[in-house]
Design an enzyme around this catalytic site. Structure first.
Site, PDB file in Angstrom:
ATOM      1  N   LYS A 294       0.814  -1.208   0.000  1.00 24.99           N
ATOM      2  CA  LYS A 294       0.000   0.000   0.000  1.00 24.99           C
ATOM      3  C   LYS A 294       0.851   1.264   0.000  1.00 24.99           C
ATOM      4  O   LYS A 294       0.548   2.235  -0.683  1.00 24.99           O
ATOM      5  CB  LYS A 294      -0.938  -0.008   1.198  1.00 24.99           C
ATOM      6  CG  LYS A 294      -1.995  -1.103   1.125  1.00 24.99           C
ATOM      7  CD  LYS A 294      -2.918  -1.077   2.341  1.00 24.99           C
ATOM      8  CE  LYS A 294      -3.952  -2.177   2.269  1.00 24.99           C
ATOM      9  NZ  LYS A 294      -4.844  -2.176   3.454  1.00 24.99           N
TER      10      LYS A 294
ATOM     11  N   LYS B  35     -11.517 -12.557  -6.808  1.00 21.93           N
ATOM     12  CA  LYS B  35     -12.255 -12.926  -5.605  1.00 21.93           C
ATOM     13  C   LYS B  35     -13.431 -11.977  -5.400  1.00 21.93           C
ATOM     14  O   LYS B  35     -13.419 -10.824  -5.842  1.00 21.93           O
ATOM     15  CB  LYS B  35     -11.339 -12.908  -4.388  1.00 21.93           C
ATOM     16  CG  LYS B  35     -10.876 -11.534  -3.947  1.00 21.93           C
ATOM     17  CD  LYS B  35     -10.022 -11.642  -2.694  1.00 21.93           C
ATOM     18  CE  LYS B  35      -9.582 -10.258  -2.203  1.00 21.93           C
ATOM     19  NZ  LYS B  35      -8.776 -10.353  -0.950  1.00 21.93           N
TER      20      LYS B  35
ATOM     21  N   LYS C 247     -15.975  -6.919  -0.920  1.00 22.12           N
ATOM     22  CA  LYS C 247     -17.006  -6.187  -0.192  1.00 22.12           C
ATOM     23  C   LYS C 247     -17.415  -4.899  -0.894  1.00 22.12           C
ATOM     24  O   LYS C 247     -18.547  -4.457  -0.780  1.00 22.12           O
ATOM     25  CB  LYS C 247     -16.503  -5.855   1.230  1.00 22.12           C
ATOM     26  CG  LYS C 247     -16.499  -7.054   2.148  1.00 22.12           C
ATOM     27  CD  LYS C 247     -16.280  -6.644   3.607  1.00 22.12           C
ATOM     28  CE  LYS C 247     -14.877  -6.185   3.871  1.00 22.12           C
ATOM     29  NZ  LYS C 247     -14.632  -5.950   5.313  1.00 22.12           N
TER      30      LYS C 247
END
Length: 349
Positions: A134, A216, A219
Site C-alpha cells: 500500500k 475474488k 465487499k
C-alpha cells in the site's frame, strides 16, 4: 466452509485448551470497509458463529473501526459502515455467546498499542507485506498509521489474553508479529501476555466474483458479481442470472477449464454442506444451476436481512448491545493493560 472443519493450531509457546482450566478465549475483529458478502459469510462469519457457540470457547468479537482509518475515508461513511457491520453480525446470529463491541470504544486498545510500539522495531513494521504494497502504491503519501497499525492489531489480541485467533493467509504475517511481540515483552518485562495460536481452516470455499471468476468476491464491488448479505431477493436473482457460465449442458466441476460453473458449484456446495461436485449432481445446464443457487441464496439470506432491518428500525437496541459489549470488553482487558503498564515501569495510580 464447514465450520466443523476449523482446527486450533497450537505452536510451541501457546497456551492450549487442554492445559487451561477455562474455556479457550478466541478474539477476532472485522474491519468496516464495505458491505459483507456471501463469501465473508461462508469463509469467516459462519465458522465464527460455530466456534462462538461451543461451550469450550469464550468469543470476543469487535468491529475494527480504528483499522479503517489507515486509509482516506469519509467520517459519516465510516460511522454508517461500522454500525451496519455490527448489526449484520448480530443479524447473522452472533449473540449472547460472544462479546461484541466497537474497537474505538475501548481505549485500552490504543494505550496498549503504544506500549507495543515501544516493544517493536521499525524494521519489523516496514517488512509487513500490506504496508509495503500500500505504501508503494501511494507514493509516499501513506498514513503513518498504516505503518504502525500492526501494533494496534497485536494489542487487539494480546489485551484479552487470547488463546486463539481466526486468521486467513493475508493476516498470518501480522499474527506472527503479534506472537513475536508477546514473547519479547514477556522475556524483557515479565510474563504478562498469552502467546496466541492461529485458528486454521482445513478447507474453505474460495468464492469468486460471479461475473469475473478469476477475481475474488469483494465487499466494495457494488454492481458486479458480488452477492451481499443484505441484498433483496430480486437483486440476488439478477446477480446470479448474470453469472458467467458456459454452453455445455452437462455440468461438471472443473475449476481450471470451467471456472464459472465451478464457482457456482462451490457456492451451492458451501451453502448446502456438500462438495461442489455433489451439489451439481442431477442438475443439467446453466439455467438449472443458477436457479438452484438463487433459491438457496435467497433462503439463506432472507432471515439475515429481516433481522438486520429490525436493528435498523431500532437503533437504540443496537446501541444497547454495543454498550454492553464495550463494558464487558473493557473489564476483560483492564487487568492485562494494568499488568503491562506496571511491567514496563509506568506509575500505577
Amino acid at each position: 466452509m464447514d465450520a466443523s472443519t476449523l482446527t486450533l493450531d497450537h505452536p510451541a509457546g501457546s497456551r492450549t485448551a487442554a492445559a487451561a482450566a477455562v474455556p479457550t478465549r478466541l478474539v477476532t475483529g472485522l474491519t468496516p470497509s464495505g458491505r459483507l458478502h456471501v463469501g465473508n459469510y461462508v469463509g469467516a462469519i459462519r465458522p465464527l458463529l460455530a466456534l462462538a457457540a461451543r461451550p469450550s470457547t469464550s468469543a470476543i468479537v469487535f468491529v475494527a473501526d480504528l483499522h479503517a482509518m489507515t486509509y482516506d475515508h469519509d467520517p459519516a461513511q465510516l460511522r454508517s459502515d461500522t454500525r451496519e457491520l455490527a448489526a449484520t453480525l448480530l443479524a447473522c446470529g452472533l449473540g449472547g455467546d460472544a462479546t461484541l463491541f466497537l474497537q474505538s470504544t475501548v481505549s485500552a486498545h490504543t494505550e496498549l498499542a503504544y506500549l507495543l510500539e515501544c516493544t517493536a522495531a521499525y524494521g519489523e513494521m516496514t517488512r509487513m507485506i500490506q504496508f509495503k504494497e500500500k505504501a508503494g502504491s501511494e507514493r509516499g503519501a501513506a498514513r503513518l498509521s498504516l505503518l504502525t497499525y500492526p501494533a494496534l492489531m497485536a494489542a487487539d489480541i494480546l489485551l484479552y489474553r487470547a488463546d486463539a485467533v481466526p486468521v486467513g493467509e493475508d493476516q498470518r504475517q501480522h499474527l506472527e508479529l503479534t506472537r513475536t511481540l508477546a514473547r519479547r515483552f514477556n522475556a524483557r518485562y515479565g510474563d504478562v501476555f498469552t502467546v496466541p495460536a492461529p485458528v486454521v481452516p482445513e478447507a474453505a470455499a474460495r468464492l469468486k466474483d460471479l461475473r469475473l471468476p478469476s477475481a475474488k468476491m469483494g465487499k466494495s464491488s457494488a454492481g458486479s458479481g458480488t452477492v451481499h448479505l443484505l441484498d433483496e431477493p430480486v437483486r440476488i436473482a439478477a446477480t446470479v442470472r448474470a453469472a458467467v457460465t458456459d454452453l455445455d449442458p452437462v455440468l461438471a466441476y472443473d475449476p481450471e477449464l470451467r471456472p464459472g460453473v465451478a464457482n457456482l458449484a462451490e457456492l451451492l456446495g458451501a451453502l448446502t454442506g456438500r462438495t461442489p461436485a455433489a451439489a451439481i449432481a442431477g442438475l443439467r445446464g446453466a439455467g438449472a444451476l443458477k436457479a438452484a443457487v438463487t433459491e438457496v441464496l435467497v433462503e439463506t439470506l432472507r432471515p439475515i436481512r429481516a433481522r438486520y432491518l429490525e436493528f435498523a428500525a431500532d437503533p437504540a437496541e443496537l446501541d444497547r448491545r454495543l454498550v454492553t459489549g464495550s463494558v464487558e470488553a473493557a473489564a476483560l482487558g483492564a487487568p492485562t493493560l494494568a499488568a503491562a503498564r506496571a511491567a514496563m515501569g509506568l506509575t500505577v495510580m
